[in-house]
Design an enzyme around this catalytic site. Structure first.
Site, PDB file in Angstrom:
ATOM      1  N   ASP A 143      -1.635 -10.994  -1.296  1.00 20.31           N
ATOM      2  CA  ASP A 143      -2.702 -10.372  -2.086  1.00 20.31           C
ATOM      3  C   ASP A 143      -3.851  -9.927  -1.170  1.00 20.31           C
ATOM      4  O   ASP A 143      -4.124 -10.559  -0.141  1.00 20.31           O
ATOM      5  CB  ASP A 143      -3.208 -11.375  -3.123  1.00 20.31           C
ATOM      6  CG  ASP A 143      -4.068 -10.738  -4.187  1.00 20.31           C
ATOM      7  OD1 ASP A 143      -3.552  -9.873  -4.909  1.00 20.31           O
ATOM      8  OD2 ASP A 143      -5.252 -11.098  -4.279  1.00 20.31           O
ATOM      9  N   GLU A 174      -0.662  -6.281  -0.197  1.00 19.66           N
ATOM     10  CA  GLU A 174      -1.347  -5.443  -1.181  1.00 19.66           C
ATOM     11  C   GLU A 174      -2.499  -4.732  -0.468  1.00 19.66           C
ATOM     12  O   GLU A 174      -3.534  -5.334  -0.187  1.00 19.66           O
ATOM     13  CB  GLU A 174      -1.890  -6.272  -2.342  1.00 19.66           C
ATOM     14  CG  GLU A 174      -2.553  -5.402  -3.400  1.00 19.66           C
ATOM     15  CD  GLU A 174      -3.629  -6.133  -4.206  1.00 19.66           C
ATOM     16  OE1 GLU A 174      -3.905  -5.702  -5.328  1.00 19.66           O
ATOM     17  OE2 GLU A 174      -4.179  -7.127  -3.697  1.00 19.66           O
TER      18      GLU A 174
END
Length: 351
Positions: free
Chosen positions: A32, A69
């Site tokens: 993330d 990400e």
């Protein structure tokens, strides 16, 4: 926050993550907010991860995988992360809006332009075929929510199925946000994080679904929709025909809402033809492919098709539909290689 520039932090993360791999069978990670970590961390951390898990992964016959990400829709920016970061892959934020726009009935050229930049991702070990394709997520909203706009429910159902065809049958690795397969719609950001188990949240009990009634007091685990059935079919297609997952993708035709690609199985010298039509009407097109005088097995869709002696094939691509064809003949044997050359133009500076 963590001082990721410190080698002790790198080593600590490598110890913990490699333990998950070696002791518990984890074989991949989604990282993330990777764009907010210093550029050197992932290069050092991933190198350690590969070293610490190599024996385990070799024994399992697997390869460790991770993708970051990097929330940016520019292909030049995303490919830059691929080159300067150590992670094997990233989420393809350029693909996402192009695929949604196409599935809404848009022109195929927007998605084609994303694929035309694929060479930007090439390194000795990475390519655009390792990118993670997706249609929606927890931050921006689900695929159905992003597709919906002013669509009627029947229109949304067709678009939802079509969008997943596009994601599974073009280059890259498809990624489904949990709950999309059972028809969750929700909204943006926090409204896209519904429970799969029985919920006490009133709005989640009552919200519309792409298929079926609101979930009420039930859970979503055993819900079967046309999309769950479609995803099983698409997964099986990719498993039975690996070229549809990793074969070279060659753009053959763009005509308004129609895109035709070839996927090449280099080992068997077999050509697959994949055609999409995001429009509301069937469309007849003729595409130049590489397998002349061949019949085709229709793997998805319907119809019988044959290429002529010059390698042209005429297709009727259904409205909001997909065709997947497998050539009956193998690709012709090439007897000579093309000449490759480079030209450089230069002019004296005017300064």
């Amino acid at each position: 926050d963590l001082k990721t520039e410190n080698q002790a932090v790198v080593d600590g993360f490598a110890d913990v993550y490699s333990m998950w791999v070696n002791d518990y069978g984890v074989d991949g990670f989604r990282i993330d907010t990777a764009k907010h970590v210093d550029d050197q961390f992932f290069t050092r951390w991933w190198t350690e991860m590969v070293q610490k898990t190599q024996a385990t992964m070799t024994a399992r016959g697997q390869k460790l995988f991770a993708f970051g990400e990097y929330y940016d829709g520019s292909t030049s920016t995303l490919s830059g992360y691929i080159h300067k970061q150590g992670l094997p892959s990233v989420l393809d934020f350029a693909f996402q809006p192009a695929a949604i726009g196409y599935a809404q009935g848009g022109d195929a050229s927007g998605l084609a332009n994303v694929f035309k930049a694929d060479n930007d991702y090439l390194t000795p070990t990475k390519s655009a075929y390792n990118l993670i394709n997706f249609l929606g997520n927890h931050d921006m909203g689900r695929a159905a929510y992003l597709l919906r706009g002013a669509m009627t429910l029947p229109e949304l159902r067709k678009a939802d199925l079509f969008a997943h065809d596009v994601m599974f049958l073009t280059r890259g690795i498809p990624s489904i946000f949990y709950g999309d397969e059972v028809g969750m719609i929700g909204g943006g950001d926090k409204a896209a994080r519904q429970d799969m188990f029985s919920t006490m949240v009133k709005t989640w009990k009552e919200e519309d679904r792409v298929w079926g009634d609101p979930i009420g007091i039930k859970n979503s685990y055993n819900v079967v929709t046309p999309l769950t059935t479609r995803l099983a079919l698409l997964n099986q297609l990719r498993k039975d025909n690996p070229a549809l997952a990793s074969g070279a993708q060659i753009l053959r035709l763009l005509s308004g809402t129609v895109m035709v690609n070839s996927r090449i199985d280099a080992d068997s010298r077999t050509e697959y033809v994949v055609a999409f039509n995001s429009g509301d009407k069937d469309k007849k097109v003729t595409a130049q492919i590489s397998t002349p005088g061949s019949g085709f097995t229709t793997l998805l869709g319907s119809g019988k098709f044959t290429s002529d002696a010059s390698g042209k094939v005429t297709l009727t691509v259904p409205a909001k539909g997909t065709l997947v064809l497998k050539a009956s003949k193998t690709l012709p044997v090439v007897t000579s290689a093309p000449k490759v050359y480079q030209t450089v133009s230069w002019s004296p500076s005017t300064e």
